[in-house]
Motif scaffolding. Structure first.
Motif, PDB file in Angstrom:
ATOM      1  N   TRP A  53     -39.525  32.450 -56.341  1.00  0.00           N
ATOM      2  CA  TRP A  53     -40.638  32.776 -55.620  1.00  0.00           C
ATOM      3  C   TRP A  53     -41.550  32.177 -56.535  1.00  0.00           C
ATOM      4  CZ3 TRP A  53     -44.853  35.538 -55.795  1.00  0.00           C
ATOM      5  CH2 TRP A  53     -45.525  36.119 -54.507  1.00  0.00           C
ATOM      6  N   PHE A  54     -42.249  31.556 -57.271  1.00  0.00           N
ATOM      7  CA  PHE A  54     -43.244  31.461 -58.204  1.00  0.00           C
ATOM      8  C   PHE A  54     -43.039  29.881 -57.741  1.00  0.00           C
ATOM      9  CE2 PHE A  54     -43.898  35.086 -60.056  1.00  0.00           C
ATOM     10  CZ  PHE A  54     -45.359  35.321 -59.533  1.00  0.00           C
ATOM     11  N   VAL A  90     -40.997  29.028 -40.201  1.00  0.00           N
ATOM     12  CA  VAL A  90     -40.437  28.413 -41.271  1.00  0.00           C
ATOM     13  C   VAL A  90     -39.472  28.520 -41.894  1.00  0.00           C
ATOM     14  CG1 VAL A  90     -42.328  28.254 -43.057  1.00  0.00           C
ATOM     15  CG2 VAL A  90     -40.397  26.142 -42.737  1.00  0.00           C
ATOM     16  N   TYR A  91     -40.013  30.220 -41.980  1.00  0.00           N
ATOM     17  CA  TYR A  91     -38.905  30.328 -43.238  1.00  0.00           C
ATOM     18  C   TYR A  91     -37.567  31.291 -42.321  1.00  0.00           C
ATOM     19  CZ  TYR A  91     -42.492  30.862 -46.541  1.00  0.00           C
ATOM     20  OH  TYR A  91     -43.241  29.405 -47.085  1.00  0.00           O
ATOM     21  N   PRO A  92     -37.526  32.040 -41.614  1.00  0.00           N
ATOM     22  CA  PRO A  92     -36.717  32.102 -40.632  1.00  0.00           C
ATOM     23  C   PRO A  92     -36.016  30.864 -40.177  1.00  0.00           C
ATOM     24  CG  PRO A  92     -38.186  33.377 -39.539  1.00  0.00           C
ATOM     25  CD  PRO A  92     -39.010  32.439 -40.632  1.00  0.00           C
ATOM     26  N   ILE A  93     -36.318  29.780 -39.950  1.00  0.00           N
ATOM     27  CA  ILE A  93     -36.141  28.480 -39.486  1.00  0.00           C
ATOM     28  C   ILE A  93     -35.398  28.269 -40.547  1.00  0.00           C
ATOM     29  CG2 ILE A  93     -36.569  26.615 -38.407  1.00  0.00           C
ATOM     30  CD1 ILE A  93     -38.811  27.520 -37.124  1.00  0.00           C
ATOM     31  N   ARG A 279     -26.903  32.362 -53.724  1.00  0.00           N
ATOM     32  CA  ARG A 279     -27.200  32.443 -52.421  1.00  0.00           C
ATOM     33  C   ARG A 279     -28.514  34.166 -51.832  1.00  0.00           C
ATOM     34  NH1 ARG A 279     -23.664  30.392 -48.544  1.00  0.00           N
ATOM     35  NH2 ARG A 279     -24.277  31.289 -47.082  1.00  0.00           N
ATOM     36  N   ASN A 280     -28.218  34.598 -52.540  1.00  0.00           N
ATOM     37  CA  ASN A 280     -29.309  35.987 -52.910  1.00  0.00           C
ATOM     38  C   ASN A 280     -30.525  35.763 -53.285  1.00  0.00           C
ATOM     39  OD1 ASN A 280     -26.998  37.493 -51.137  1.00  0.00           O
ATOM     40  ND2 ASN A 280     -26.323  38.135 -53.661  1.00  0.00           N
ATOM     41  N   MET A 286     -36.787  33.942 -48.820  1.00  0.00           N
ATOM     42  CA  MET A 286     -37.002  33.370 -47.417  1.00  0.00           C
ATOM     43  C   MET A 286     -37.632  34.590 -47.407  1.00  0.00           C
ATOM     44  SD  MET A 286     -36.534  30.469 -46.873  1.00  0.00           S
ATOM     45  CE  MET A 286     -35.846  29.957 -47.660  1.00  0.00           C
ATOM     46  N   VAL A 287     -37.518  36.316 -47.305  1.00  0.00           N
ATOM     47  CA  VAL A 287     -38.431  37.318 -47.115  1.00  0.00           C
ATOM     48  C   VAL A 287     -39.141  37.639 -48.010  1.00  0.00           C
ATOM     49  CG1 VAL A 287     -37.535  39.867 -47.160  1.00  0.00           C
ATOM     50  CG2 VAL A 287     -35.999  38.507 -46.215  1.00  0.00           C
TER      51      VAL A 287
END
Length: 550
Positions: A53-54, A90-93, A279-280, A286-287
């Motif tokens: 995330w960072f 962008v994140y959902p895409i 993957r998780n 992305m959330v």
């Protein structure tokens, strides 16, 4: 300006602290050694949710973002807000493509997007084009981090020209080069913690304190609208508006969408994704990453705050014109105590180092895997690959510094404008190919050529009366000037559009037509090294260890 010693002292102390972190990072979550591209260039592919995330936040929200977005809002108003919707959509895409890219790359040991293209289409030529595009698009992006860092140094009174005048900048990037060489991707990943915490503190304090000091948001917006509505001496038209107009709404939408599609095509974005351990981790990020978009929205509003505060940008020594990149640093310098301004400047300065390090590593990976090993030394060992990547990262950083020292920094901004259009043309071969192999490699190459060529032609033909530029004057193409082999389908229209989006549409259309022709001629499509199960790999499968890592 005279040197602001308190600000400079705070800046140097925090800068030295992250330098120590950069060198310590070599031992953080380290594997057996860093003499492998997976370890040096991808951090061993084992970063968890918080680190990723960072890292992604430090990667995507750069120092130039912190100075350029408010500067654009300061000068143009609502159009500068395009950065906000594109960092939200962008994140959902990219969620599903990012997961598929992680899976196939983890299964096959791919380090770069060009590695995937090479394996997917069996075409070293197409992979080479993707690699070159990534390197060319990344280089000016690194230089732009220096633009943001230099804006901070100038605000603190460190100014000059030539090698001596740029000495602090040279020292900063020499230190960056050394700890990146030693620690690889672990250095920016660890430093990103400090950088992002500082950014959050500075922006939240600023957005609460400054409006209260300047009379409230209503007063700020009123003053911004009054200033933006004044006719520009160069064009005789208003400089901007708090709301979009009929002419720039389409540009706003296509620029936001095009930027969203391009963002994760940049090699440094994919590098951070591939460094995740599962993957998780990507799903959680992305959330959670839109939290940065919230801060970006607050940051953009500082452009209006700067108008209300009466900030006047410093003059660029090279051009003699106002340097809009100094708007935010000057706002902090004039409205806060010196010690807090020093913290803000350190946040922006460190915000330059994190993405610059990741970008140089991504460019070095492309050079090593898709040019050096493919065409120069096919039998290179993992240790030789890592050594080559370390050296290449030094060359990339040196090139970025030379651009700033030897060339007008405005030229770097022009190059970055071009870079966004260029990287967008890799979407069919990189992103769409994750879902279908219907496109033929010959069609994709033809589409890439058309998209690149037409995109550059459109950008070249855009003037900017405000600064007297005849070519590469911005990202707003009037539809009336859109020409297709001399045919003007929208003649007379003043509605504007993002040329990168137009070039991408042409790229896809030509790639589709070329693929149909190539298949009709029964040209060999190339050997696909990937398998269906690679795209749905389970992160707990022990066989997913990167190739060559034991």
């Amino acid at each position: 300006m005279s040197i602001q010693w308190i600000e400079l002292t705070v800046f140097v102390i925090l800068f030295l602290a992250v330098t120590v972190l950069g060198f310590v990072a070599a031992r953080w979550k380290a594997g057996a050694n860093l003499d492998h591209l997976d370890e040096w260039g991808l951090g061993g592919r084992k970063f968890g949710s918080w680190i990723t995330w960072f890292l992604l936040g430090g990667d995507l929200y750069t120092a130039y973002t912190f100075v350029a977005v408010p500067a654009l809002v300061f000068s143009a108003g609502a159009l500068g807000m395009y950065a906000l919707p594109y960092t939200i959509v962008v994140y959902p895409i990219v969620l599903l493509p990012a997961l598929r890219m992680w899976s196939v790359s983890r299964s096959r040991g791919y380090v770069t997007p060009a590695d995937f293209v090479r394996g997917r289409f069996g075409s070293p030529t197409l992979a080479l084009l993707i690699a070159i595009t990534g390197i060319v698009a990344t280089m000016p992006y690194i230089a732009l981090q220096l633009v943001g860092l230099e804006a901070v140094l100038r605000t603190m009174g460190i100014n000059g020209s030539g090698i001596v005048g740029h000495l602090p900048l040279l020292v900063a990037f020499l230190i960056l080069a050394l700890y990146t060489y030693q620690s690889g991707l672990r250095a920016p990943a660890l430093i990103a913690f400090v950088k992002d915490i500082l950014i959050y503190i500075v922006i939240i304090v600023a957005i609460v304190y400054l409006p209260a000091k300047l009379g409230g948001w209503s007063h700020i917006f009123d003053q911004a609208q009054t200033k933006l509505a004044k006719p520009s001496p160069a064009t005789g038209k208003p400089a901007g508006s708090l709301l979009l107009t009929a002419n720039n709404q389409l540009q706003y939408a296509t620029l936001a969408l095009g930027s969203a599609l391009a963002l994760f095509l940049y090699p440094h974005s994919l590098t951070s994704v591939l460094a995740s351990r599962g993957r998780n981790v990507i799903k959680r990020n992305m959330v959670a990453l839109p939290a940065y978009s919230f801060v970006l929205g607050l940051l953009a509003l500082l452009g209006y705050v700067a108008i209300s505060a009466g900030v006047k940008p410093l003059t660029n020594n090279a051009t003699g014109k106002a340097d809009g990149n100094t708007i935010v640093p000057l706002l902090f310098d004039s409205q806060f105590s010196h010690w807090f301004a020093g913290i803000a400047f350190a946040a922006i300065g460190i915000g330059a180092l994190v993405p610059a390090a990741i970008m140089s590593i991504a460019a070095a990976n492309l050079w090593t895997r898709n040019i050096y090993k493919e065409y120069i030394r096919k039998d290179a060992t993992p240790k030789q690959e890592a050594k080559q990547a370390k050296l290449a990262s030094l060359v990339v950083k040196l090139g970025a510094v030379l651009v700033i020292i030897l060339i007008d920094p405005q030229f770097s901004i022009d190059l970055q404008l071009i870079g966004g259009v260029l990287i967008l043309q890799t979407l069919p071969a990189v992103a769409i190919a994750l879902y279908t192999r219907w496109f033929h490699k010959a069609g994709l190459i033809a589409g890439w050529i058309v998209g690149m060529g037409w995109g550059l032609i459109m950008l070249y033909g855009i003037p900017n009366p405000a600064n007297g530029k005849l070519h590469f004057g911005g990202s707003a193409l009037a539809m009336g000037n859109l020409s297709v082999f001399g045919w003007h389908p929208f003649a007379g229209s003043t509605v504007q559009i993002y040329p990168g989006f137009v070039a991408l549409v042409a790229n896809i259309v030509v790639a589709a037509i070329g693929s149909v022709i190539a298949r009709g001629l029964k040209w060999h499509p190339g050997t696909d090294e990937t398998a269906p199960e690679d795209y749905h790999a389970d992160e707990h499968d022990k066989d997913l260890r990167p190739i060559g890592v034991h």
